[in-house]
Design a protein around this motif. Structure first.
Motif, PDB file in Angstrom:
ATOM      1  N   HIS A  23      31.080 -23.553  20.839  1.00 43.72           N
ATOM      2  CA  HIS A  23      31.223 -24.752  20.029  1.00 43.72           C
ATOM      3  C   HIS A  23      30.897 -25.977  20.874  1.00 43.72           C
ATOM      4  O   HIS A  23      31.342 -26.099  22.008  1.00 43.72           O
ATOM      5  N   HIS A  24      30.124 -26.879  20.318  1.00 42.81           N
ATOM      6  CA  HIS A  24      29.838 -28.151  20.974  1.00 42.81           C
ATOM      7  C   HIS A  24      30.974 -29.117  20.680  1.00 42.81           C
ATOM      8  O   HIS A  24      31.481 -29.177  19.551  1.00 42.81           O
ATOM      9  N   VAL A  25      31.353 -29.888  21.685  1.00 42.80           N
ATOM     10  CA  VAL A  25      32.470 -30.805  21.495  1.00 42.80           C
ATOM     11  C   VAL A  25      32.171 -31.824  20.398  1.00 42.80           C
ATOM     12  O   VAL A  25      33.079 -32.224  19.654  1.00 42.80           O
ATOM     13  N   VAL A  26      30.907 -32.236  20.242  1.00 40.19           N
ATOM     14  CA  VAL A  26      30.594 -33.210  19.191  1.00 40.19           C
ATOM     15  C   VAL A  26      30.506 -32.549  17.816  1.00 40.19           C
ATOM     16  O   VAL A  26      30.480 -33.251  16.800  1.00 40.19           O
ATOM     17  N   SER A  27      30.471 -31.226  17.787  1.00 40.81           N
ATOM     18  CA  SER A  27      30.495 -30.530  16.503  1.00 40.81           C
ATOM     19  C   SER A  27      31.908 -30.477  15.945  1.00 40.81           C
ATOM     20  O   SER A  27      32.133 -30.671  14.748  1.00 40.81           O
ATOM     21  N   VAL A  28      32.875 -30.213  16.829  1.00 45.41           N
ATOM     22  CA  VAL A  28      34.264 -30.099  16.371  1.00 45.41           C
ATOM     23  C   VAL A  28      34.967 -31.449  16.351  1.00 45.41           C
ATOM     24  O   VAL A  28      35.999 -31.604  15.699  1.00 45.41           O
ATOM     25  N   GLY A  29      34.418 -32.424  17.075  1.00 50.76           N
ATOM     26  CA  GLY A  29      34.973 -33.772  17.084  1.00 50.76           C
ATOM     27  C   GLY A  29      33.872 -34.803  16.933  1.00 50.76           C
ATOM     28  O   GLY A  29      33.533 -35.500  17.899  1.00 50.76           O
ATOM     29  N   PRO A  30      33.274 -34.929  15.747  1.00 53.90           N
ATOM     30  CA  PRO A  30      32.113 -35.814  15.552  1.00 53.90           C
ATOM     31  C   PRO A  30      32.366 -37.265  15.955  1.00 53.90           C
ATOM     32  O   PRO A  30      31.438 -37.971  16.364  1.00 53.90           O
ATOM     33  N   GLU A  31      33.613 -37.703  15.872  1.00 48.09           N
ATOM     34  CA  GLU A  31      33.912 -39.094  16.183  1.00 48.09           C
ATOM     35  C   GLU A  31      33.731 -39.411  17.668  1.00 48.09           C
ATOM     36  O   GLU A  31      33.674 -40.579  18.062  1.00 48.09           O
ATOM     37  N   VAL A  32      33.615 -38.366  18.529  1.00 49.64           N
ATOM     38  CA  VAL A  32      33.436 -38.595  19.960  1.00 49.64           C
ATOM     39  C   VAL A  32      31.958 -38.643  20.351  1.00 49.64           C
ATOM     40  O   VAL A  32      31.621 -38.808  21.517  1.00 49.64           O
ATOM     41  N   ARG A  33      31.112 -38.535  19.351  1.00 51.44           N
ATOM     42  CA  ARG A  33      29.654 -38.508  19.598  1.00 51.44           C
ATOM     43  C   ARG A  33      29.182 -39.686  20.434  1.00 51.44           C
ATOM     44  O   ARG A  33      28.357 -39.547  21.344  1.00 51.44           O
ATOM     45  N   SER A  34      29.707 -40.884  20.185  1.00 58.16           N
ATOM     46  CA  SER A  34      29.250 -42.083  20.887  1.00 58.16           C
ATOM     47  C   SER A  34      29.776 -42.170  22.317  1.00 58.16           C
ATOM     48  O   SER A  34      29.370 -43.055  23.071  1.00 58.16           O
ATOM     49  N   ARG A  35      30.668 -41.228  22.683  1.00 56.68           N
ATOM     50  CA  ARG A  35      31.226 -41.232  24.032  1.00 56.68           C
ATOM     51  C   ARG A  35      30.913 -39.937  24.768  1.00 56.68           C
ATOM     52  O   ARG A  35      31.588 -39.585  25.741  1.00 56.68           O
ATOM     53  N   THR A  36      29.890 -39.225  24.293  1.00 61.67           N
ATOM     54  CA  THR A  36      29.551 -37.924  24.874  1.00 61.67           C
ATOM     55  C   THR A  36      28.125 -37.913  25.395  1.00 61.67           C
ATOM     56  O   THR A  36      27.200 -38.372  24.716  1.00 61.67           O
ATOM     57  N   LEU A  37      27.960 -37.364  26.592  1.00 64.16           N
ATOM     58  CA  LEU A  37      26.643 -37.084  27.142  1.00 64.16           C
ATOM     59  C   LEU A  37      26.466 -35.572  27.185  1.00 64.16           C
ATOM     60  O   LEU A  37      27.318 -34.859  27.724  1.00 64.16           O
ATOM     61  N   VAL A  38      25.398 -35.099  26.585  1.00 71.58           N
ATOM     62  CA  VAL A  38      25.097 -33.668  26.576  1.00 71.58           C
ATOM     63  C   VAL A  38      24.042 -33.390  27.636  1.00 71.58           C
ATOM     64  O   VAL A  38      22.983 -34.013  27.649  1.00 71.58           O
ATOM     65  N   VAL A  39      24.360 -32.463  28.530  1.00 76.17           N
ATOM     66  CA  VAL A  39      23.434 -32.056  29.590  1.00 76.17           C
ATOM     67  C   VAL A  39      23.006 -30.625  29.318  1.00 76.17           C
ATOM     68  O   VAL A  39      23.835 -29.752  29.067  1.00 76.17           O
ATOM     69  N   ASN A  40      21.699 -30.388  29.359  1.00 79.51           N
ATOM     70  CA  ASN A  40      21.205 -29.038  29.129  1.00 79.51           C
ATOM     71  C   ASN A  40      19.870 -28.883  29.837  1.00 79.51           C
ATOM     72  O   ASN A  40      19.313 -29.845  30.354  1.00 79.51           O
ATOM     73  N   ALA A  41      19.386 -27.652  29.845  1.00 80.98           N
ATOM     74  CA  ALA A  41      18.097 -27.352  30.468  1.00 80.98           C
ATOM     75  C   ALA A  41      17.530 -26.107  29.816  1.00 80.98           C
ATOM     76  O   ALA A  41      18.230 -25.400  29.080  1.00 80.98           O
ATOM     77  N   PHE A  42      16.271 -25.838  30.103  1.00 85.24           N
ATOM     78  CA  PHE A  42      15.639 -24.617  29.614  1.00 85.24           C
ATOM     79  C   PHE A  42      15.649 -23.544  30.693  1.00 85.24           C
ATOM     80  O   PHE A  42      15.101 -22.466  30.501  1.00 85.24           O
ATOM     81  N   SER A  43      16.303 -23.835  31.809  1.00 81.13           N
ATOM     82  CA  SER A  43      16.334 -22.924  32.950  1.00 81.13           C
ATOM     83  C   SER A  43      16.948 -21.579  32.600  1.00 81.13           C
ATOM     84  O   SER A  43      16.437 -20.532  33.005  1.00 81.13           O
ATOM     85  N   LYS A  44      18.055 -21.592  31.871  1.00 76.74           N
ATOM     86  CA  LYS A  44      18.744 -20.343  31.542  1.00 76.74           C
ATOM     87  C   LYS A  44      18.222 -19.759  30.232  1.00 76.74           C
ATOM     88  O   LYS A  44      17.872 -18.587  30.160  1.00 76.74           O
ATOM     89  N   SER A  45      18.168 -20.590  29.201  1.00 76.81           N
ATOM     90  CA  SER A  45      17.830 -20.077  27.871  1.00 76.81           C
ATOM     91  C   SER A  45      16.419 -19.523  27.787  1.00 76.81           C
ATOM     92  O   SER A  45      16.137 -18.651  26.966  1.00 76.81           O
ATOM     93  N   LEU A  46      15.506 -20.014  28.645  1.00 73.37           N
ATOM     94  CA  LEU A  46      14.129 -19.522  28.653  1.00 73.37           C
ATOM     95  C   LEU A  46      13.748 -18.916  30.007  1.00 73.37           C
ATOM     96  O   LEU A  46      12.572 -18.700  30.273  1.00 73.37           O
ATOM     97  N   ALA A  47      14.751 -18.658  30.849  1.00 75.54           N
ATOM     98  CA  ALA A  47      14.509 -18.065  32.166  1.00 75.54           C
ATOM     99  C   ALA A  47      13.448 -18.832  32.944  1.00 75.54           C
ATOM    100  O   ALA A  47      12.499 -18.268  33.474  1.00 75.54           O
ATOM    101  N   LEU A  48      13.654 -20.153  33.034  1.00 78.72           N
ATOM    102  CA  LEU A  48      12.671 -21.051  33.649  1.00 78.72           C
ATOM    103  C   LEU A  48      13.272 -21.820  34.824  1.00 78.72           C
ATOM    104  O   LEU A  48      12.944 -22.982  35.027  1.00 78.72           O
ATOM    105  N   THR A  49      14.132 -21.187  35.610  1.00 80.41           N
ATOM    106  CA  THR A  49      14.834 -21.926  36.652  1.00 80.41           C
ATOM    107  C   THR A  49      13.885 -22.662  37.592  1.00 80.41           C
ATOM    108  O   THR A  49      14.150 -23.790  38.006  1.00 80.41           O
ATOM    109  N   GLY A  50      12.783 -22.042  37.943  1.00 77.28           N
ATOM    110  CA  GLY A  50      11.872 -22.663  38.896  1.00 77.28           C
ATOM    111  C   GLY A  50      11.008 -23.772  38.330  1.00 77.28           C
ATOM    112  O   GLY A  50      10.360 -24.508  39.091  1.00 77.28           O
ATOM    113  N   TRP A  51      10.997 -23.940  37.030  1.00 77.35           N
ATOM    114  CA  TRP A  51      10.128 -24.939  36.407  1.00 77.35           C
ATOM    115  C   TRP A  51      10.774 -26.327  36.388  1.00 77.35           C
ATOM    116  O   TRP A  51      10.091 -27.321  36.186  1.00 77.35           O
TER     117      TRP A  51
END
Length: 396
Positions: free
Chosen positions: A214-242
């Motif tokens: 669950h994403h924190v902004v999904s279960v608490g939409p009111e916190v959307r303006s105070r949330t930074l989401v960090v992600n990458a394609f390194s794991k989900s697409l096995a692209l760590t070196g890219w």
């Protein structure tokens, strides 16, 4: 001779573990490496074709500092789908992996002395980057609660200097998946105390059994303006070196991150940008499904082998692709004798006696933890874990 800030941090504990494994292998030993935070897999055809097409077109120029607009629009659509909230391209910054996204966030949010709450065990980069930015990491132990931070403990850690809370689910290193009440509690606390949430979603694609990410902004939409989401394609697409990731957040934060990035790395690798854009436009989800299936199978193989451990609980491994072992009972006799025993000694024994490389929990602020990756080929995983079980069951 060096700047004082270099005393605040050392090299990554996970990187050091990989280096030790490589050194042993270079010395001629047969080593099974369970340290790396990556999945052994070939490329998605869409990634490969997108990269080759960009090269054939002679694409080799700068893009906008925070990435091509077309890619940021595609990522905004992805984040919108993932979180159930609407995101726009001007709320997305493409970065050279998730580490740069986290670094940008720390540098544009924190003033000297600001405190950041980090559940422990933690990924080593979280406190290091807080320290680099002049902040102070404040740790909340999770070991007594299945590696999920009790909301009352987070609340007790908040002071007038608290600026942000780090949320990392599925967690690295423990694999714990935060439940909805925990995330709601963190969201409410952030709103009530005017705090930022830095949500690391890098392992969000990989959850197991009955667990759900669950994403924190999904279960608490009111916190959307105070949330930074960090992600990458390194794991989900096995692209760590890219080295291609992103930061999603309020426009003013993204603008500040853009200004910072313009003086550090400038834009992420342009070929990687085109490759990811091609995948987001043409991918049908089959590659991601194959990776999930690969990890689910490896997890089952690993749990079956680890069930033979005699003094160590079988890990829950709820998400991500790590087994996290609690060595408390294994080390207790040594600790009771007055010795200063930690998981480091176990790691050294595994490497010397079994030819198995793992990461000590000391890298994650946990002297009695041990992290094992099951992203490696299944035949190596099974062999490595069998060696590990033999050594640990004989530990004196």
């Amino acid at each position: 001779m060096l700047a004082q800030r270099t005393n605040l941090f050392g090299s990554s504990g996970t990187a050091a573990a990989r280096a030790a494994a490589k050194a042993a292998a270079d010395a001629g030993r047969e080593i099974i490496d369970l340290t790396a935070g990556e999945i052994w897999s070939g490329l998605a055809s869409t990634i490969r074709d997108g990269a080759i097409d960009a090269i054939n077109k002679g694409i080799n120029r700068y893009t906008d500092t925070i990435g091509m607009m077309e890619l940021r629009e595609a990522v905004a659509r992805k984040v919108s789908l993932d979180t159930g909230q609407s995101w726009k391209a001007d709320e997305i910054a493409m970065t050279s992996g998730a580490k740069q996204a986290l670094f940008n966030a720390a540098m544009v949010l924190l003033n000297p002395g600001d405190e950041v709450i980090i559940p422990a065990p933690y990924w080593t980069t979280f406190p290091a980057q807080v320290l680099i930015s002049g902040g102070k990491p404040v740790f909340v132990d999770t070991r007594s609660n299945g590696y999920v931070p009790p909301i009352e403990n987070i609340r007790a850690a908040v002071t007038d200097r608290t600026r942000a809370i780090v949320v990392n689910t599925p967690n690295n290193p423990t694999g714990a998946v935060y439940d909805v009440p925990t995330l709601i509690g963190i969201a409410e606390l952030a709103i009530n105390r005017n705090l930022w949430i830095i949500s690391d979603e890098c392992y969000g694609e990989f959850v197991h059994g009955h667990h759900t990410h669950h994403h924190v902004v999904s279960v608490g939409p009111e916190v959307r303006s105070r949330t930074l989401v960090v992600n990458a394609f390194s794991k989900s697409l096995a692209l760590t070196g890219w080295r291609i990731g992103y930061l999603a957040g309020p426009k003013e934060v993204i603008n500040a991150a853009k200004a910072l990035q313009s003086h550090t790395t400038s834009n992420p690798n342009v070929i990687a940008q085109h490759a990811v854009l091609a995948h987001l436009q043409r991918g049908n989800g089959s590659y991601e499904s194959r990776l999930r299936s690969q990890l689910a199978s490896a997890r089952q193989v690993g749990l079956k082998v680890l069930s033979s451990l005699t003094r160590i609980p079988v890990p829950a491994a709820q998400g991500g692709f790590y087994f996290y072992l609690d060595l408390s009972d294994l080390l207790r006799p040594t600790l009771m004798s007055g010795a200063d025993a930690t998981a480091d000694e176990v790691i050294n024994s595994l490497l010397a006696e079994a030819g198995v490389a793992a990461v000590s929990g000391t890298a994650f602020g946990d002297p009695v933890g041990l992290r094992l990756s099951y992203g490696i080929p299944p035949e190596k995983l099974e062999a490595g874990l069998r060696r590990l079980v033999e050594v640990l069951n004989a530990w004196q």
